[in-house]
Motif scaffolding. Structure first.
Motif, PDB file in Angstrom:
ATOM      1  N   SER A  66      -7.899   3.995 -52.921  1.00  0.00           N
ATOM      2  CA  SER A  66      -8.282   4.888 -51.466  1.00  0.00           C
ATOM      3  C   SER A  66      -8.019   3.839 -50.442  1.00  0.00           C
ATOM      4  O   SER A  66      -7.804   4.272 -49.263  1.00  0.00           O
ATOM      5  CB  SER A  66      -9.415   5.311 -51.332  1.00  0.00           C
ATOM      6  OG  SER A  66     -10.350   4.738 -51.575  1.00  0.00           O
ATOM      7  N   CYS A  68     -10.302   2.188 -48.415  1.00  0.00           N
ATOM      8  CA  CYS A  68     -11.025   2.758 -47.395  1.00  0.00           C
ATOM      9  C   CYS A  68     -11.436   1.142 -46.530  1.00  0.00           C
ATOM     10  O   CYS A  68     -11.790   0.305 -47.173  1.00  0.00           O
ATOM     11  CB  CYS A  68     -12.480   3.251 -47.719  1.00  0.00           C
ATOM     12  SG  CYS A  68     -11.988   5.011 -48.499  1.00  0.00           S
ATOM     13  N   GLY A 174     -16.989  10.998 -49.826  1.00  0.00           N
ATOM     14  CA  GLY A 174     -15.676  10.981 -49.110  1.00  0.00           C
ATOM     15  C   GLY A 174     -15.500  11.796 -48.193  1.00  0.00           C
ATOM     16  O   GLY A 174     -14.285  11.941 -47.900  1.00  0.00           O
ATOM     17  N   GLU A 176     -16.574  11.391 -45.010  1.00  0.00           N
ATOM     18  CA  GLU A 176     -16.719  10.467 -44.069  1.00  0.00           C
ATOM     19  C   GLU A 176     -16.601  11.409 -42.614  1.00  0.00           C
ATOM     20  O   GLU A 176     -17.583  12.064 -42.374  1.00  0.00           O
ATOM     21  CB  GLU A 176     -15.156   9.743 -43.794  1.00  0.00           C
ATOM     22  CG  GLU A 176     -15.378   8.526 -44.739  1.00  0.00           C
ATOM     23  CD  GLU A 176     -15.472   8.568 -46.221  1.00  0.00           C
ATOM     24  OE1 GLU A 176     -16.432   8.585 -46.635  1.00  0.00           O
ATOM     25  OE2 GLU A 176     -14.511   8.736 -46.761  1.00  0.00           O
ATOM     26  N   ARG A 183      -9.371  10.068 -40.653  1.00  0.00           N
ATOM     27  CA  ARG A 183      -9.109   9.738 -42.175  1.00  0.00           C
ATOM     28  C   ARG A 183      -7.975   8.686 -42.360  1.00  0.00           C
ATOM     29  O   ARG A 183      -7.857   7.884 -43.036  1.00  0.00           O
ATOM     30  CB  ARG A 183      -9.080  11.126 -43.045  1.00  0.00           C
ATOM     31  CG  ARG A 183     -10.198  11.838 -43.040  1.00  0.00           C
ATOM     32  CD  ARG A 183     -10.219  13.218 -43.578  1.00  0.00           C
ATOM     33  NE  ARG A 183     -10.080  12.931 -45.077  1.00  0.00           N
ATOM     34  CZ  ARG A 183     -11.301  12.630 -45.672  1.00  0.00           C
ATOM     35  NH1 ARG A 183     -12.510  12.741 -44.830  1.00  0.00           N
ATOM     36  NH2 ARG A 183     -11.673  12.415 -46.883  1.00  0.00           N
ATOM     37  N   SER A 187      -9.460   5.863 -44.338  1.00  0.00           N
ATOM     38  CA  SER A 187      -9.414   6.072 -45.742  1.00  0.00           C
ATOM     39  C   SER A 187      -7.859   6.566 -45.908  1.00  0.00           C
ATOM     40  O   SER A 187      -7.966   7.786 -46.514  1.00  0.00           O
ATOM     41  CB  SER A 187     -10.480   6.853 -46.232  1.00  0.00           C
ATOM     42  OG  SER A 187     -10.667   8.166 -45.333  1.00  0.00           O
ATOM     43  N   LYS A 190      -7.425   8.826 -49.307  1.00  0.00           N
ATOM     44  CA  LYS A 190      -8.056   9.885 -49.921  1.00  0.00           C
ATOM     45  C   LYS A 190      -7.615  11.164 -49.523  1.00  0.00           C
ATOM     46  O   LYS A 190      -6.667  11.400 -48.905  1.00  0.00           O
ATOM     47  CB  LYS A 190      -9.654   9.611 -49.213  1.00  0.00           C
ATOM     48  CG  LYS A 190     -10.524   8.696 -49.785  1.00  0.00           C
ATOM     49  CD  LYS A 190     -11.832   8.859 -49.161  1.00  0.00           C
ATOM     50  CE  LYS A 190     -12.714   7.822 -50.012  1.00  0.00           C
ATOM     51  NZ  LYS A 190     -14.031   7.658 -49.439  1.00  0.00           N
TER      52      LYS A 190
END
Length: 370
Positions: A66, A68, A174, A176, A183, A187, A190
């Motif tokens: 992912s 992040c 996940g 966030e 996003r 990340s 994701k």
């Protein structure tokens, strides 16, 4: 806008608009928000009890695609220090958890590029065959999306197969901030906002116990925080009759020590007052979610105690073994006695619960301050 009219609307558990929520967030004194949130809290929990749980975090693997920017824990597949937890290691960790009175594993997975649904089916069935009494609270919408895509399955079929293998409940991991603008920067590997929400819609159709989260204090705006909450409220409102949907909402503050996020953005620390305000706004806006949890792990005991007068009614887990947030600078700790003392000190009665927020009797050998 008329602040008092909006307060009365909120206390009556009527849904507020984005504009009303943002107005309160930006303009209302914290004391007023806390009062309103506490009144709403009483609509759901009027017994002066604050709940908590004993469980253990276990990382399935640290391999994750992912990417992040706030995570120091993940590794790429070819890195030298990658791992996948073995069954023998699970057994050792579960035995220790059982001795400490816990009966739930929070299994946090990385989005491993080689692990499809068969890996997780084998893992869950192996654990359940050894410990049928242990609840598996595992993965999250991004992992479900990843597994479904890799295994060429629908979200529903993925969840059904995992439930048959032993998955008991689905964390709100996940999330966030549920904004694709955020996003894409934080990340990029994701699930998108809609994909995260769609996984939860399918979970609710299957009557799975789920929770919802928010990680804030990075690059999001106040409006994006409000919109995040209202998106959760919308999914909760659409759950089928008989489904509990989201049992709780848990917001926590981002930690950025040594992360790529800290290099790219100037993330100012969230003050205790700012965290309490977010808790109060969560309680006010999430009129259909029964429980609000304080993240003592990321804000400390004193701030968590303050949130109990601003809408929160749960202190979460004692967090046996936590690796992800702590790897970015969080270092608060509490055991079973400590979390109960924190609740008592704040003027409430501690009450052990399970993941469905059902009250539980205290196991033998665990200090009982209730």
């Amino acid at each position: 806008m008329d602040r008092i009219a909006i307060y009365n609307k909120a206390i009556a558990l009527q849904p507020l608009t984005v504009e009303e929520g943002l107005f309160l967030y930006e303009e209302s004194p914290l004391s007023e928000l806390s009062y309103v949130a506490n009144e709403i809290r009483k609509r759901y929990r009027d017994d002066n009890k604050v709940t908590w749980i004993i469980d253990r975090n276990v990382n399935i693997t640290n391999v994750c695609v992912s990417n992040c920017s706030f995570c120091n824990f993940h590794r790429k597949l070819k890195d030298e220090d990658t791992f996948t937890t073995t069954i023998d290691e699970y057994v050792e960790k579960i035995e220790e958890m059982l001795k400490r009175g816990g009966n739930q594993l929070l299994l946090q997975g990385g989005m491993h590029p080689k692990y499809g649904i068969e890996f997780y089916e084998e893992l869950y069935s192996s654990l359940k065959s050894r410990y049928p009494e242990v609840k598996l609270h595992s993965l999250g919408p991004p992992e479900i999306h990843h597994i479904a895509r890799k295994s060429r399955l629908s979200y529903r079929d993925t969840l059904v197969r995992l439930m048959k293998a032993g998955l008991d409940s689905l964390p709100g991991a996940g999330a966030e901030i549920l904004s694709d603008r955020v996003r894409k920067k934080l990340s990029p590997g994701k699930a998108t906002t809609d994909q995260w929400l769609d996984v939860m819609r399918e979970a609710h159709k299957l009557n799975m116990v789920t929770s919802a989260t928010m990680m804030f204090g990075h690059i999001e705006t106040l409006q994006e925080r409000v919109e995040h909450l209202l998106k959760l409220r919308e999914v909760q409102a659409s759950r089928p009759e008989g489904s509990d949907g989201f049992t709780a909402f848990i917001p926590w503050t981002v930690y950025t020590e040594g992360t790529k996020l800290a290099e790219e953005f100037d993330c100012k620390p969230i003050t205790p007052a700012s965290y309490v305000r977010l808790i109060a706004m969560s309680r006010i806006l999430l009129n259909n979610v029964p429980n609000i949890q304080a993240s003592w792990l990321t804000v400390g005991k004193a701030t968590a105690q303050a949130t109990l007068y601003a809408g929160a009614n749960d202190m979460g887990s004692i967090m046996i073994e936590e690796n992800v947030v702590s790897s970015a600078g969080a270092n608060y700790q509490m055991d079973a006695e400590g979390i109960q003392k924190a609740i008592v000190e704040a003027g409430f009665m501690p009450q052990l619960r399970n993941q469905a927020y059902e009250y539980q009797d205290m196991p033998e050998g665990v200090v009982n301050l209730s």
